[in-house]
Scaffold this active site. Structure first.
Site, PDB file in Angstrom:
ATOM      1  N   GLY A 177       0.846  -1.191   0.000  1.00  0.00           N
ATOM      2  CA  GLY A 177       0.000   0.000   0.000  1.00  0.00           C
ATOM      3  C   GLY A 177       0.875   1.233   0.000  1.00  0.00           C
ATOM      4  O   GLY A 177       1.974   1.242  -0.555  1.00  0.00           O
ATOM      5  N   ILE A 179       2.506   2.752   2.533  1.00  0.00           N
ATOM      6  CA  ILE A 179       3.756   2.578   3.267  1.00  0.00           C
ATOM      7  C   ILE A 179       4.681   1.623   2.520  1.00  0.00           C
ATOM      8  O   ILE A 179       5.874   1.894   2.323  1.00  0.00           O
ATOM      9  CB  ILE A 179       3.484   2.069   4.685  1.00  0.00           C
ATOM     10  CG1 ILE A 179       2.694   3.112   5.484  1.00  0.00           C
ATOM     11  CG2 ILE A 179       4.793   1.733   5.404  1.00  0.00           C
ATOM     12  CD1 ILE A 179       2.167   2.606   6.810  1.00  0.00           C
ATOM     13  N   ARG A 262       0.997  -3.347  12.435  1.00  0.00           N
ATOM     14  CA  ARG A 262       0.282  -3.499  13.694  1.00  0.00           C
ATOM     15  C   ARG A 262       0.815  -4.724  14.422  1.00  0.00           C
ATOM     16  O   ARG A 262       1.189  -5.723  13.800  1.00  0.00           O
ATOM     17  CB  ARG A 262      -1.237  -3.651  13.455  1.00  0.00           C
ATOM     18  CG  ARG A 262      -1.939  -2.353  13.079  1.00  0.00           C
ATOM     19  CD  ARG A 262      -1.935  -1.371  14.234  1.00  0.00           C
ATOM     20  NE  ARG A 262      -2.681  -0.157  13.969  1.00  0.00           N
ATOM     21  CZ  ARG A 262      -2.162   0.959  13.480  1.00  0.00           C
ATOM     22  NH1 ARG A 262      -0.872   1.005  13.191  1.00  0.00           N
ATOM     23  NH2 ARG A 262      -2.920   2.032  13.289  1.00  0.00           N
ATOM     24  N   GLU A 291       0.217  -2.434  23.863  1.00  0.00           N
ATOM     25  CA  GLU A 291       0.855  -1.115  23.950  1.00  0.00           C
ATOM     26  C   GLU A 291       0.110  -0.276  24.974  1.00  0.00           C
ATOM     27  O   GLU A 291      -1.117  -0.212  24.936  1.00  0.00           O
ATOM     28  CB  GLU A 291       0.830  -0.429  22.578  1.00  0.00           C
ATOM     29  CG  GLU A 291       1.664  -1.139  21.524  1.00  0.00           C
ATOM     30  CD  GLU A 291       1.603  -0.450  20.177  1.00  0.00           C
ATOM     31  OE1 GLU A 291       1.047   0.683  20.080  1.00  0.00           O
ATOM     32  OE2 GLU A 291       2.096  -1.019  19.190  1.00  0.00           O
ATOM     33  N   HIS A 310       5.942   2.609  18.986  1.00  0.00           N
ATOM     34  CA  HIS A 310       4.984   3.057  17.971  1.00  0.00           C
ATOM     35  C   HIS A 310       5.288   4.509  17.579  1.00  0.00           C
ATOM     36  O   HIS A 310       4.421   5.377  17.598  1.00  0.00           O
ATOM     37  CB  HIS A 310       3.555   2.937  18.493  1.00  0.00           C
ATOM     38  CG  HIS A 310       2.540   2.703  17.413  1.00  0.00           C
ATOM     39  ND1 HIS A 310       1.474   1.867  17.560  1.00  0.00           N
ATOM     40  CD2 HIS A 310       2.438   3.208  16.160  1.00  0.00           C
ATOM     41  CE1 HIS A 310       0.741   1.861  16.457  1.00  0.00           C
ATOM     42  NE2 HIS A 310       1.319   2.669  15.592  1.00  0.00           N
TER      43      HIS A 310
END
Length: 348
Positions: A177, A179, A262, A291, A310
């Site tokens: 995609g 990224i 993720r 997280e 993150h």
């Protein structure tokens, strides 16, 4: 056509250049009422919303909206926000479109929004260049053994700790995609061969971005050929624990895994075993299943692991691109044109 103002509540980021939004929109067919009303939940509550029901003690510390925010929600047709409490949707009877601050939207009550006829768009692509920079910053750290150089300096012992070059190696991208495309662009600049999987790819498909493109069925082949594997796919039911023990067995010995997608994509127990055995040379994790990562989590002590909280996107690089994306989507909304990054529940 109604001449009533369109109320737009801007919750996050807290500081937004309203003139930029107005410049992109130009002359609006309806008056716009842009309201800066900061609203954000804490990380623990946001994460808890991924797995309802939410513990009562977390809901008890949820931010309490003031009068201006309650009025804004009652009148709002559009929200730009990081958080959207499902228990507050009843306070938003006029809501028609939500622009998520992040590329991920797991914390948003998608089923309830869909049932109410509310569109959701995400911010996919807004952080792509910065994330790709982060990936290669970490890869250089791993391959050129920058930790070893730092240790040499601390120890005052002049020697060459060694390292490897990225040029000529194969980089695999899972999820081509926004990224993944930026990662592929930089990989070529480093002289790397690139292969990728894309959910929508069919046999025979090609892409100018990579040397080889495959569908999800090409995962095992990608893992077996890649010196570096970068996870860029969204969190869905299909990608949950995508990198599990079986997948890691297919991974090329001595390869490096990098996750900037993720935490749900990786079976962390299997990953630790692969690091301890030496099958993987290193793992770069900017995201984890839990997280914030608890202080007693086993990941902290895993060998050759590179953890970050993150944080692959610096706020200064992200917010400007996010607001520009929102402004363009707002222009499209007013012109009744298709929105960018519209979330399709049927594809999840």
């Amino acid at each position: 056509m109604s001449t009533d103002p369109i109320v737009v509540c801007l919750h996050h980021p807290a500081k937004i250049d309203l003139d930029l939004i107005r410049d992109v929109i130009g002359e609006s067919p309806r008056p716009l009422d842009l309201r800066l009303l900061p609203f954000k939940e804490n990380v623990k509550l946001r994460r808890a919303r991924l797995h309802p029901p939410i513990p009562a003690e977390l809901l008890a510390v949820a931010p309490e909206p003031d009068e201006a925010l309650l009025v804004g929600w009652k009148q709002a047709e559009i929200l730009l926000t990081l958080d959207l409490p499902v228990e507050r949707l009843g306070d938003m009877p006029n809501l028609r479109w939500v622009q998520a601050y992040s590329a991920g939207f797991e914390q948003f009550p998608l089923a309830e929004l869909t049932a109410r006829g509310v569109s959701l768009t995400n911010a996919a692509g807004a952080g792509a260049p910065a994330i790709a920079e982060f990936v290669f910053g970490r890869l250089i750290e791993v391959f050129r053994n920058l930790r070893g150089l730092d240790a040499m300096q601390r120890e005052h012992v002049f020697h060459r700790p060694g390292g490897r070059s990225l040029a000529g190696r194969t980089l695999g991208i899972i999820g081509l995609g926004a990224i993944g495309s930026e990662v592929a662009r930089l990989a070529r600049a480093f002289g790397m061969k690139t292969i990728a999987t894309r959910r929508s790819a069919r046999p025979g498909d090609r892409s100018d971005l990579v040397d080889v493109l495959q569908g999800p069925e090409g995962l095992s082949e990608l893992l077996g050929q890649s010196d570096v594997v970068v996870l860029c796919a969204p969190a869905t039911a299909e990608t949950n624990n995508l990198i599990d023990e079986a997948a890691l067995e297919h991974a090329k010995a001595g390869s490096v895994l990098c996750n900037v997608a993720r935490g749900s994509l990786v079976d962390e127990t299997a990953l630790i075993r692969a690091l301890e055995s030496g099958h993987l040379a290193a793992a770069i994790l900017d995201v984890t299943k839990q997280e914030p990562l608890p202080a007693d989590a086993a990941l902290w002590s895993a060998p050759n692991i590179y953890l970050s909280p993150h944080s692959s996107i610096p706020p200064d690089a992200y917010d400007e691109r996010l607001v520009a994306l929102f402004a363009e989507n707002l222009r499209r909304y007013l012109a009744d044109e298709p929105l960018i990054n519209l979330v399709d529940p049927a594809r999840l």
